[in-house]
Scaffold this active site. Sequence first.
Site, mmCIF file in Angstrom:
data_model
loop_
_atom_site.group_PDB
_atom_site.id
_atom_site.type_symbol
_atom_site.label_atom_id
_atom_site.label_comp_id
_atom_site.label_asym_id
_atom_site.label_seq_id
_atom_site.Cartn_x
_atom_site.Cartn_y
_atom_site.Cartn_z
ATOM 1 N N GLU A 1 -3.175 -4.170 -3.326
ATOM 2 C CA GLU A 1 -3.657 -4.928 -4.484
ATOM 3 C C GLU A 1 -3.569 -4.102 -5.763
ATOM 4 O O GLU A 1 -3.379 -4.662 -6.851
ATOM 5 C CB GLU A 1 -5.106 -5.377 -4.255
ATOM 6 N N ASN B 1 0.829 -1.207 0.000
ATOM 7 C CA ASN B 1 0.000 0.000 0.000
ATOM 8 C C ASN B 1 0.865 1.259 0.000
ATOM 9 O O ASN B 1 1.955 1.290 0.572
ATOM 10 C CB ASN B 1 -1.020 0.003 1.139
ATOM 11 N N VAL B 2 0.377 2.276 -0.684
ATOM 12 C CA VAL B 2 1.086 3.545 -0.838
ATOM 13 C C VAL B 2 0.091 4.665 -0.544
ATOM 14 O O VAL B 2 -0.825 4.918 -1.331
ATOM 15 C CB VAL B 2 1.658 3.692 -2.271
ATOM 16 N N GLU B 3 0.260 5.298 0.626
ATOM 17 C CA GLU B 3 -0.695 6.320 1.048
ATOM 18 C C GLU B 3 -0.284 7.705 0.549
ATOM 19 O O GLU B 3 0.761 7.874 -0.092
ATOM 20 C CB GLU B 3 -0.834 6.259 2.574
ATOM 21 N N CYS C 1 -4.242 0.880 -2.330
ATOM 22 C CA CYS C 1 -4.149 -0.402 -1.638
ATOM 23 C C CYS C 1 -3.035 -1.242 -2.266
ATOM 24 O O CYS C 1 -2.673 -1.047 -3.437
ATOM 25 C CB CYS C 1 -5.461 -1.168 -1.741
ATOM 26 N N CYS D 1 -10.042 -5.512 0.922
ATOM 27 C CA CYS D 1 -11.234 -4.664 1.043
ATOM 28 C C CYS D 1 -12.168 -4.928 -0.146
ATOM 29 O O CYS D 1 -11.792 -5.589 -1.123
ATOM 30 C CB CYS D 1 -10.840 -3.196 1.106
ATOM 31 N N CYS E 1 -10.930 -3.939 -3.576
ATOM 32 C CA CYS E 1 -9.856 -4.795 -4.070
ATOM 33 C C CYS E 1 -10.354 -6.181 -4.433
ATOM 34 O O CYS E 1 -9.778 -6.847 -5.297
ATOM 35 C CB CYS E 1 -8.719 -4.833 -3.061
HETATM 36 N N1 THU Z 1 -5.314 -1.662 2.559
HETATM 37 C C1 THU Z 1 -4.776 -2.397 1.542
HETATM 38 O O1 THU Z 1 -3.674 -2.107 1.081
HETATM 39 N N2 THU Z 1 -5.485 -3.441 1.054
HETATM 40 C C2 THU Z 1 -6.692 -3.851 1.551
HETATM 41 O O2 THU Z 1 -7.307 -4.738 0.975
HETATM 42 C C3 THU Z 1 -7.204 -3.257 2.786
HETATM 43 C C4 THU Z 1 -6.611 -1.940 3.136
HETATM 44 C C5 THU Z 1 -4.577 -0.499 3.053
HETATM 45 C C6 THU Z 1 -5.178 0.820 2.670
HETATM 46 C C7 THU Z 1 -4.598 1.742 3.736
HETATM 47 O O3 THU Z 1 -3.328 2.195 3.276
HETATM 48 C C8 THU Z 1 -4.396 0.839 4.936
HETATM 49 O O4 THU Z 1 -4.517 -0.494 4.461
HETATM 50 C C9 THU Z 1 -5.410 1.062 6.035
HETATM 51 O O5 THU Z 1 -6.699 0.981 5.581
#
Ligand code: THU
Length: 132
Positions: free
Chosen positions: A59, A46-48, A57, A90, A93
Amino acid sequence: MAVDIDWDLLRVKAIEVMHHAYAPYSDFQVGVAGLVDDGRVVVGCNVENASYGLGLCAECGMVSQLHSTGGGTLVAVWCVDRNGDSLMPCGRCRQLLWENGGPSMLLQTPSGVKTMTEVLPDAFGVEDLTTR
Ligand code: THU
């Protein structure tokens, strides 16, 4: 093409890439690895973003790598949290996985291996685009 699923390798790869996650806002690092039908393994973390809603996410990164390295269909996927425990993708995804893995793709979940049909029943897909 039938490929053997090395679940241990997928988990190792998912944990490896999880350590590259950029998650300064949630502090919730995620890694994911997927086996492609030609035997490749693709990964993502994940890259915020400071603009919170733009975060990607894990994925998303994996699916981008899938296409940028030649495409294909995902056969098996393992998503992990910072502890290396299985993480349920999620809803958004799951839709990405459905598009790129189809109904029979296998997903490692906290309650064992499941098919995409089980984790995204009655999914919306390309067949629903009847007005194209
Ligand atoms: N996140 C994912 O990378 N994949 C998922 O399927 C669930 C959530 C990440 C998004 C965010 O950066 C962090 O988890 C918290 O929600």
